[in-house]
Design an enzyme around this catalytic site. Structure first.
Site, mmCIF file in Angstrom:
data_model
loop_
_atom_site.group_PDB
_atom_site.id
_atom_site.type_symbol
_atom_site.label_atom_id
_atom_site.label_comp_id
_atom_site.label_asym_id
_atom_site.label_seq_id
_atom_site.Cartn_x
_atom_site.Cartn_y
_atom_site.Cartn_z
ATOM 1 N N CYS A 102 48.468 -23.588 -65.654
ATOM 2 C CA CYS A 102 47.669 -23.039 -66.750
ATOM 3 C C CYS A 102 48.015 -21.571 -66.979
ATOM 4 O O CYS A 102 48.196 -21.129 -68.119
ATOM 5 C CB CYS A 102 46.183 -23.197 -66.449
ATOM 6 N N CYS A 129 39.310 -27.776 -63.603
ATOM 7 C CA CYS A 129 38.416 -27.678 -64.764
ATOM 8 C C CYS A 129 38.333 -28.972 -65.565
ATOM 9 O O CYS A 129 37.296 -29.263 -66.163
ATOM 10 C CB CYS A 129 38.842 -26.525 -65.664
#
Length: 378
Positions: free
Chosen positions: A101, A199
């Site tokens: 990410c 997440c």
């Protein structure tokens, strides 16, 4: 300086943006929408980038008096982070989605768009430090608060990306001080719990989530000699170092617990053995990158001393490293540990340090122990 503040909706990014404003920069806040179906609320402190987080980021920007936008990066996030995570597990590796990410979303896609729009830098709430050397080259270093240091997950940043990175929390001595500052500034996120875990797996059940994405088949669990000791429901759901959930039908001769030593997705086998065999002496890394200008030994491909870290909150271990040319022309990083390290899995990221400086990183392609030869498992 025109600064784009990445606002996660948490206290760190809010205070980082506040400090950038206070320093006199022209700051704009942006929240990244990384999921088309984020749900309405987070579950406890799991995850990030939910609708609740978006609203918290907006409230913080409103108090700071800066513009606020939401950018939809959900398609890019799915391709570069979620799909990569699934593919790595399907190949029997253990990936770190936070590294991907930072590499492909926050400091590639976001920074690329920010520069195209005329911003000079991207500001985040990471605990890390950027220092300029005598020649003006930027280096990545650990934050002042080693307990909160996040330089590991930023080890994928390149020299060019470091030129446009801003980490206002670098010298902050503790997270408690950040929360106290947020409260003084009237930011509603002052006491908001930190996000953790992956997440996009909101309930924390990675194995259950993967079972819906990867076709699982039953197969054999074998020990380090190749003897069948049990059966599994899908090799891809296991990780090196795992102890729980093995459901072995045959106990070890010494009665001690066994751990996952290796995953072989092509053979659909899981290899288990005693804890002592988890110790790794040498790692080979691919997809090598350097955080800033590489040190001289990298260019000359000579051995150098360093510390290596393989987990975000793991302890660094003394090592010797060397860059070696590979058959495909891409360099490989060979790291030999001074003392063995436990439970290293292919797919993890190893980040190299000298002192507080981050030298660079590589994805672990293989890890070997001098105590046993995996080739003996048939």
């Amino acid at each position: 300086m025109k600064v784009l503040a990445a606002m996660s909706g948490g206290v760190d990014s809010a205070v980082a943006a506040a400090r950038a404003v206070e320093a006199g920069h022209d700051v704009v806040g942006v929240h990244l929408a990384l999921s088309r179906m984020p749900g309405t609320l987070r579950t406890g402190s799991r995850g990030c980038c939910t609708i609740e987080d978006s609203r918290d980021a907006w409230r913080a920007c409103d108090i700071l008096g800066i513009p606020y936008y939401v950018w939809d990066f959900s398609e890019r996030f799915k391709e570069d982070v979620v799909d990569d995570f699934i593919a790595e597990y399907a190949a029997g590796r253990t990936p770190n989605p936070c590294m991907r990410c930072n590499e492909r979303i926050k400091f590639a896609a976001l920074l690329e768009k920010a520069l195209a729009l005329g911003f000079d830098a991207v500001c985040t709430g990471h605990y890390a430090k950027v220092i300029e050397d005598a020649d003006g080259n930027r280096e990545l270093h650990r934050a002042a608060d080693w307990a909160k240091d996040q330089s590991y997950v930023l080890g994928v940043l390149t020299h060019e990306q470091l030129k446009h990175s801003m980490f206002p929390l670098a010298e902050t001595p503790s997270k408690a001080e950040v929360r106290a500052e947020a409260e003084r500034r009237g930011l509603s996120v002052a006491n908001k719990p930190d996000s953790h875990d992956i997440c996009f797996i909101s309930d924390g059940d990675t194995r259950g989530w993967l079972a819906e994405k990867i076709e699982m088949e039953t197969g054999q669990i074998v020990d380090q000699t190749g003897e069948v000791v049990g059966e599994h429901d899908g090799a891809n759901a296991f990780t090196v170092g795992q102890r729980r959930g093995l459901k072995l039908g045959r106990p070890a001769a010494d009665g001690k617990p066994r751990f996952v030593l290796e995953i072989r997705p092509k053979e659909n086998k899981v290899v288990v053995g005693p804890e002592a065999l988890l110790a790794v002496d040498q790692m080979r890394g691919i997809k090598v990158s350097w955080a800033g200008v590489p040190i001289a030994e990298v260019e000359s491909q000579t051995e150098f001393d360093c510390m290596v870290q393989v987990r975000a909150h793991g302890d660094p271990v003394a090592a010797h490293a060397q860059v070696e040319p590979a058959d495909d022309g891409r360099p490989e990083l060979v790291v030999t540990l001074v003392e063995p390290m436990r439970g290293v899995a292919p797919g993890q990221t190893m980040v190299l340090y000298q002192g507080t400086r981050v030298l660079g990183q590589a994805t672990i392609d293989s890890a070997r122990s001098l105590s046993w030869d995996p080739a003996q498992v048939s």
